[in-house]
Write an enzyme that holds these catalytic residues in place. Structure first.
Site, PDB file in Angstrom:
ATOM      1  N   ASN A 269      61.505 -72.837  55.362  1.00 41.12           N
ATOM      2  CA  ASN A 269      60.397 -71.598  56.348  1.00 41.12           C
ATOM      3  C   ASN A 269      61.108 -71.984  58.304  1.00 41.12           C
ATOM      4  OD1 ASN A 269      58.613 -70.530  58.394  1.00 41.12           O
ATOM      5  ND2 ASN A 269      57.158 -71.368  58.003  1.00 41.12           N
TER       6      ASN A 269
ATOM      7  N   CYS B 171      56.760 -67.449  64.472  1.00 36.73           N
ATOM      8  CA  CYS B 171      56.864 -66.456  63.389  1.00 36.73           C
ATOM      9  C   CYS B 171      56.975 -65.272  63.059  1.00 36.73           C
ATOM     10  CB  CYS B 171      56.013 -67.363  61.991  1.00 36.73           C
ATOM     11  SG  CYS B 171      56.372 -68.995  61.575  1.00 36.73           S
TER      12      CYS B 171
ATOM     13  N   HIS C 202      58.322 -62.478  56.182  1.00 32.33           N
ATOM     14  CA  HIS C 202      58.865 -63.720  56.820  1.00 32.33           C
ATOM     15  C   HIS C 202      58.219 -65.255  55.536  1.00 32.33           C
ATOM     16  CE1 HIS C 202      58.281 -67.207  58.961  1.00 32.33           C
ATOM     17  NE2 HIS C 202      56.801 -68.090  58.482  1.00 32.33           N
TER      18      HIS C 202
HETATM   19  N1  COA Z   1      53.291 -82.691  48.863  1.00 31.24           N
HETATM   20  C1  COA Z   1      52.637 -83.673  48.222  1.00 31.24           C
HETATM   21  N2  COA Z   1      51.001 -83.336  48.189  1.00 31.24           N
HETATM   22  C2  COA Z   1      50.653 -82.571  49.598  1.00 31.24           C
HETATM   23  C3  COA Z   1      51.835 -82.034  50.203  1.00 31.24           C
HETATM   24  C4  COA Z   1      52.856 -82.240  50.222  1.00 31.24           C
HETATM   25  N3  COA Z   1      53.930 -82.329  50.374  1.00 31.24           N
HETATM   26  N4  COA Z   1      51.180 -81.347  51.581  1.00 31.24           N
HETATM   27  C5  COA Z   1      50.410 -80.893  50.888  1.00 31.24           C
HETATM   28  N5  COA Z   1      49.687 -81.804  49.677  1.00 31.24           N
HETATM   29  C6  COA Z   1      48.316 -81.981  49.211  1.00 31.24           C
HETATM   30  C7  COA Z   1      47.014 -82.372  50.299  1.00 31.24           C
HETATM   31  O1  COA Z   1      47.274 -83.650  50.676  1.00 31.24           O
HETATM   32  C8  COA Z   1      46.347 -81.344  48.968  1.00 31.24           C
HETATM   33  O2  COA Z   1      45.564 -82.934  48.869  1.00 31.24           O
HETATM   34  P1  COA Z   1      44.017 -83.491  48.264  1.00 31.24           P
HETATM   35  O3  COA Z   1      43.789 -82.289  47.446  1.00 31.24           O
HETATM   36  O4  COA Z   1      44.322 -84.530  47.655  1.00 31.24           O
HETATM   37  O5  COA Z   1      43.356 -83.212  49.339  1.00 31.24           O
HETATM   38  C9  COA Z   1      46.964 -80.699  48.331  1.00 31.24           C
HETATM   39  O6  COA Z   1      47.866 -81.029  47.919  1.00 31.24           O
HETATM   40  C10 COA Z   1      46.395 -79.717  48.498  1.00 31.24           C
HETATM   41  O7  COA Z   1      46.592 -79.265  49.494  1.00 31.24           O
HETATM   42  P2  COA Z   1      45.962 -77.429  50.581  1.00 31.24           P
HETATM   43  O8  COA Z   1      46.637 -77.457  51.782  1.00 31.24           O
HETATM   44  O9  COA Z   1      44.565 -77.190  49.735  1.00 31.24           O
HETATM   45  O10 COA Z   1      47.269 -77.416  49.800  1.00 31.24           O
HETATM   46  P3  COA Z   1      48.443 -75.396  50.156  1.00 31.24           P
HETATM   47  O11 COA Z   1      48.622 -75.613  47.825  1.00 31.24           O
HETATM   48  O12 COA Z   1      47.546 -75.182  50.380  1.00 31.24           O
HETATM   49  O13 COA Z   1      49.849 -75.709  49.879  1.00 31.24           O
HETATM   50  C11 COA Z   1      50.560 -75.389  52.123  1.00 31.24           C
HETATM   51  C12 COA Z   1      50.144 -76.467  51.497  1.00 31.24           C
HETATM   52  C13 COA Z   1      51.265 -75.085  53.848  1.00 31.24           C
HETATM   53  C14 COA Z   1      52.328 -75.535  51.173  1.00 31.24           C
HETATM   54  C15 COA Z   1      50.405 -73.826  52.073  1.00 31.24           C
HETATM   55  O14 COA Z   1      48.575 -73.836  52.524  1.00 31.24           O
HETATM   56  C16 COA Z   1      51.392 -72.856  52.828  1.00 31.24           C
HETATM   57  O15 COA Z   1      52.515 -72.662  52.484  1.00 31.24           O
HETATM   58  N6  COA Z   1      50.207 -72.757  54.402  1.00 31.24           N
HETATM   59  C17 COA Z   1      50.929 -71.580  55.179  1.00 31.24           C
HETATM   60  C18 COA Z   1      52.595 -72.403  55.226  1.00 31.24           C
HETATM   61  C19 COA Z   1      52.550 -70.895  56.357  1.00 31.24           C
HETATM   62  O16 COA Z   1      53.239 -69.544  56.471  1.00 31.24           O
HETATM   63  N7  COA Z   1      53.147 -72.078  57.575  1.00 31.24           N
HETATM   64  C20 COA Z   1      53.291 -70.796  58.981  1.00 31.24           C
HETATM   65  C21 COA Z   1      53.180 -69.189  58.571  1.00 31.24           C
HETATM   66  S1  COA Z   1      53.807 -68.638  60.064  1.00 31.24           S
END
Ligand code: COA
Length: 333
Positions: free
Chosen positions: A284, A112, A254
């Site tokens: 993204n 990214c 980003h």
């Molecule tokens: N729909 C519903 N629930 C989801 C889900 C989805 N699409 N994706 C994850 N969950 C669930 C998880 O399984 C977890 O459930 P649990 O509590 O029962 O285990 C819960 O939601 C919370 O997960 P978590 O990983 O803590 O969520 P989050 O708020 O961190 O959001 C992302 C997840 C991926 C959106 C977030 O971590 C993120 O944006 N990370 C960075 C991504 C990024 O920038 N990537 C590229 C960088 S270069």
């Protein structure tokens, strides 16, 4: 040294197929509400069979060259995580398809952060007098490496491309690319990875483990790293440019997650209304995200000539980087 790269064209390209959050919720355990509130994404664009990274890259690059009125370029750099083939690079085919003959062309892989890295290479080459022009493209068919069962990544990523056309010019001109800060920390490589398909796995002589050919991301640590690194690299590049935070008219971060962009802006002290964002429409798009946000922002009139612009990214590797530039006066297309 006053010579630098000056932006003279911008272009974006997305595949026509729109996949809404609602559509995802019909095949995965997710909901429009979860995706919107956790990421800011409403829909993403997805390539269909027959279209790939090179198609999107050539379209975006051609648009940037057309706006610039450029018939040739001294260099084509494609930043991508999803090249058309493991070998050769995607850029030579893209250059040929853009009508460029015998032009140096190569890929940059920094996930990214790839567009910032590619822009740094092209700007440095122009500033050193080794090229008079360049086309820098970020392009991804990111959905092709996702595990269709992984709701976390399927909800976040999309496909697209963005490009800048550059010419040699002076730092005082509108459109000048001014300063860079880049960095990496390989100890974090497992946070964002496709474990199989490279030399490391093939050298074992064994078939990849199920699922190892798909993209894997540890969402929460990536979130924390992205906020910290994008804020730190932004501060460094602002200091190198001689700008205060209040000097920044537009922040193009980003497009990883709307909450990441907001958290970085808050840490830096950049007013939220200065952020240029298209994540709700495209998700993204990894290496394509910053140039595609600039192309969409320019089309929406959010980037005005003379605006002081800060770009910042974090990506797999881990890698990060930030750039300052002023926005050019570009001819309408
Ligand atoms: N729909 C519903 N629930 C989801 C889900 C989805 N699409 N994706 C994850 N969950 C669930 C998880 O399984 C977890 O459930 P649990 O509590 O029962 O285990 C819960 O939601 C919370 O997960 P978590 O990983 O803590 O969520 P989050 O708020 O961190 O959001 C992302 C997840 C991926 C959106 C977030 O971590 C993120 O944006 N990370 C960075 C991504 C990024 O920038 N990537 C590229 C960088 S270069």
């Amino acid at each position: 040294m006053n010579r630098t790269a000056v932006i003279c064209g911008v272009g974006g390209a997305v595949p026509p197929r729109i996949v809404t959050n609602h559509e995802l919720s019909t095949r995965l355990d997710t909901s429009d509400e979860w995706i919107r509130t956790r990421t800011g994404i409403r829909q993403r664009r997805v390539v269909e069979p027959g279209t790939s990274t090179g198609d999107l890259a050539a379209e975006a690059g051609s648009r940037a060259m057309k706006q610039a009125g450029m018939a040739s370029a001294d260099m084509v750099v494609v930043a991508t995580t999803t090249p058309d083939r493991p070998c050769p690079a995607t850029a030579p085919t893209v250059a040929t398809r853009m009508g460029l003959v015998d032009t140096p062309a190569f890929d940059v892989a920094a996930v990214c952060s790839g567009f910032i890295y590619a822009l740094q290479v092209a700007t440095g080459t122009i500033a050193a007098g080794m090229a008079e022009s360049a086309v820098v493209i970020g392009a991804e068919s990111f959905t092709t490496i996702l595990d269709p069962e992984d709701r976390t990544t399927v909800a976040v990523f999309g496909d697209g491309a963005g490009a800048l056309a550059l010419r040699a010019g002076d730092r005082s001109e509108d459109g000048a690319v001014l300063a860079f800060d880049t960095g990496s920390d390989g100890s974090l490589r497992d946070l964002i990875t496709v474990p199989a398909g490279g030399a490391e796995q093939r050298a074992t002589g064994k078939a990849p483990a199920p699922g190892d050919s798909f993209f894997r991301m540890q969402g929460q640590p990536v979130f924390g790293q992205a906020v910290r690194r994008m804020a730190d690299t932004s501060r460094k590049v602002l200091a190198a440019t001689g700008w205060e935070v209040d000097d920044v008219d537009r922040f193009v971060g980003h497009q990883a997650n709307r909450r990441i962009i907001e958290a970085v802006a808050e840490r830096l002290g950049v007013r939220p209304d200065r952020a240029v964002s298209n994540i709700d429409q495209v998700g993204n798009t990894a290496a394509a995200s910053i140039p595609l946000a600039m192309a969409d922002g320019a089309a929406a009139g959010l980037l005005a000539p003379g605006d002081r612009v800060l770009l910042a990214a974090f990506g797999g590797g881990a890698t990060w980087g930030a750039t300052t530039l002023t926005w050019p006066r570009l001819p309408a297309l």
